[in-house]
Design an enzyme around this catalytic site. Sequence first.
Site, PDB file in Angstrom:
ATOM      1  N   ASN A  12      18.827  81.750  49.787  1.00 44.56           N
ATOM      2  CA  ASN A  12      19.378  83.065  49.438  1.00 44.56           C
ATOM      3  C   ASN A  12      18.705  84.117  50.315  1.00 44.56           C
ATOM      4  O   ASN A  12      17.548  84.454  50.098  1.00 44.56           O
ATOM      5  CB  ASN A  12      19.110  83.349  47.949  1.00 44.56           C
ATOM      6  CG  ASN A  12      19.508  84.762  47.556  1.00 44.56           C
ATOM      7  OD1 ASN A  12      20.239  85.436  48.282  1.00 44.56           O
ATOM      8  ND2 ASN A  12      19.029  85.204  46.396  1.00 44.56           N
ATOM      9  N   LYS A  14      19.353  87.206  50.519  1.00 42.84           N
ATOM     10  CA  LYS A  14      19.388  88.543  49.913  1.00 42.84           C
ATOM     11  C   LYS A  14      19.891  89.546  50.967  1.00 42.84           C
ATOM     12  O   LYS A  14      20.727  89.186  51.787  1.00 42.84           O
ATOM     13  CB  LYS A  14      18.020  88.918  49.359  1.00 42.84           C
ATOM     14  CG  LYS A  14      17.427  87.815  48.479  1.00 42.84           C
ATOM     15  CD  LYS A  14      16.284  88.256  47.654  1.00 42.84           C
ATOM     16  CE  LYS A  14      15.711  87.064  46.934  1.00 42.84           C
ATOM     17  NZ  LYS A  14      14.823  87.418  45.853  1.00 42.84           N
ATOM     18  N   HIS A 104      22.599  86.064  39.882  1.00 43.94           N
ATOM     19  CA  HIS A 104      21.196  86.117  40.311  1.00 43.94           C
ATOM     20  C   HIS A 104      20.497  87.209  39.491  1.00 43.94           C
ATOM     21  O   HIS A 104      21.105  88.226  39.150  1.00 43.94           O
ATOM     22  CB  HIS A 104      21.119  86.424  41.806  1.00 43.94           C
ATOM     23  CG  HIS A 104      19.731  86.288  42.345  1.00 43.94           C
ATOM     24  ND1 HIS A 104      18.794  87.282  42.211  1.00 43.94           N
ATOM     25  CD2 HIS A 104      19.115  85.266  42.978  1.00 43.94           C
ATOM     26  CE1 HIS A 104      17.649  86.874  42.758  1.00 43.94           C
ATOM     27  NE2 HIS A 104      17.822  85.652  43.224  1.00 43.94           N
ATOM     28  N   GLU A 106      18.639  89.504  40.218  1.00 42.07           N
ATOM     29  CA  GLU A 106      18.702  90.866  40.787  1.00 42.07           C
ATOM     30  C   GLU A 106      20.058  91.508  40.493  1.00 42.07           C
ATOM     31  O   GLU A 106      20.156  92.727  40.359  1.00 42.07           O
ATOM     32  CB  GLU A 106      18.392  90.809  42.295  1.00 42.07           C
ATOM     33  CG  GLU A 106      16.911  90.534  42.525  1.00 42.07           C
ATOM     34  CD  GLU A 106      16.583  89.756  43.790  1.00 42.07           C
ATOM     35  OE1 GLU A 106      17.410  89.711  44.714  1.00 42.07           O
ATOM     36  OE2 GLU A 106      15.477  89.186  43.838  1.00 42.07           O
ATOM     37  N   GLU A 174      16.011  79.896  37.419  1.00 34.92           N
ATOM     38  CA  GLU A 174      15.089  80.757  38.150  1.00 34.92           C
ATOM     39  C   GLU A 174      14.347  81.663  37.172  1.00 34.92           C
ATOM     40  O   GLU A 174      14.894  82.704  36.751  1.00 34.92           O
ATOM     41  CB  GLU A 174      15.859  81.632  39.137  1.00 34.92           C
ATOM     42  CG  GLU A 174      16.575  80.860  40.216  1.00 34.92           C
ATOM     43  CD  GLU A 174      16.703  81.703  41.485  1.00 34.92           C
ATOM     44  OE1 GLU A 174      16.180  81.257  42.503  1.00 34.92           O
ATOM     45  OE2 GLU A 174      17.283  82.782  41.427  1.00 34.92           O
ATOM     46  N   GLY A 180       9.954  85.754  44.002  1.00 36.12           N
ATOM     47  CA  GLY A 180       9.296  86.661  44.934  1.00 36.12           C
ATOM     48  C   GLY A 180       7.859  86.996  44.585  1.00 36.12           C
ATOM     49  O   GLY A 180       7.254  87.859  45.208  1.00 36.12           O
ATOM     50  N   SER A 220       9.685  81.185  44.128  1.00 35.93           N
ATOM     51  CA  SER A 220       8.497  80.949  44.962  1.00 35.93           C
ATOM     52  C   SER A 220       8.385  79.501  45.447  1.00 35.93           C
ATOM     53  O   SER A 220       7.276  78.945  45.507  1.00 35.93           O
ATOM     54  CB  SER A 220       7.232  81.402  44.224  1.00 35.93           C
ATOM     55  OG  SER A 220       7.276  82.797  43.993  1.00 35.93           O
TER      56      SER A 220
HETATM   57  C1  PEP Z   1      15.522  83.961  44.761  1.00 36.96           C
HETATM   58  O1  PEP Z   1      15.671  85.106  45.125  1.00 36.96           O
HETATM   59  O2  PEP Z   1      16.490  83.342  44.287  1.00 36.96           O
HETATM   60  C2  PEP Z   1      14.219  83.324  44.901  1.00 36.96           C
HETATM   61  C3  PEP Z   1      14.022  82.187  44.320  1.00 36.96           C
HETATM   62  O3  PEP Z   1      13.279  84.013  45.652  1.00 36.96           O
HETATM   63  P1  PEP Z   1      11.840  83.462  46.103  1.00 36.96           P
HETATM   64  O4  PEP Z   1      12.017  82.066  46.623  1.00 36.96           O
HETATM   65  O5  PEP Z   1      11.387  84.419  47.158  1.00 36.96           O
HETATM   66  O6  PEP Z   1      10.948  83.479  44.895  1.00 36.96           O
END
Ligand code: PEP
Length: 261
Positions: A12, A14, A104, A106, A174, A180, A220
């Site tokens: 992803n 973003k 997601h 966000e 997630e 993040g 992460s």
């Molecule tokens: C995400 O945005 O779906 C995500 C998992 O981000 P990160 O891997 O940076 O934690």
Amino acid sequence: MVTTRLPLIAGNWKMNLDHLQAIAFVQKLSWTLDEARHDRSASEVAVFPPFTDLRSVQTLVDAEKFSIAYGAQDLSAHDAGAFTGEISGAFLASLGCTYVLVGHSERRQYHGETDEVLGAKVGAALRYGIVPVLCVGETAADLEEFGASAVPVAQLKATLAGISPDADIVIAYEPVWAIGSGKAATEEQAEQVCAALRHTLSEIVDADFASRTRILYGGSVKSGNIASFMRQPNIDGALVGGASLEVAEFASIVRFYKHVI
Ligand code: PEP
């Protein structure tokens, strides 16, 4: 049970990388995987660029016959009409998108997307033959108050009510606090929630649907921790944010099977 689910490693991006950067990235990713003799029967790779990159990615992937799938980061619940700024599933299908992210954290947090809206978005993706990657997960406050599984399970039930047993979807667990933050969930927690999600799929749809639907972990993920997640029986891949923006690191995650013992 021997699983036949093909692991999916999904990046992803973003709101990163414009269409020129996307072309360079996808080219380099394909070369890196080829050079490393990536076993395409061991994991599938998909990237989720911004909308404005998709036509460039499609042209490149088609011309070079790259084995890299791609998708969008969101879609409209509507098919067409007076919805300024929205993107229809029909448009994504004509750009060759295999996947689309739905819900997601966000989008839930900054755009107020509710389970009801997300259910409609899942339906819109399926109408156009696009596989929705439905994201669910608990916040740090949810974790403290309800434990890890309750909120993701409730989100899954609310969003997938009435889904067809024939639907092809992917679930991404997630935990919001892990996205993040550099603080991934433990593999035990991720497995526990993914198992609960799979059980929920068997309750709300049926056992066959539950056993063939891929459930990813996200939050992460890096090349250094992917193997611990992929050893878990109910985790079928990863949704990767930050680490998907570096070609070598992402390619190493895609080739997780080299680190899984
Ligand atoms: C995400 O945005 O779906 C995500 C998992 O981000 P990160 O891997 O940076 O934690």
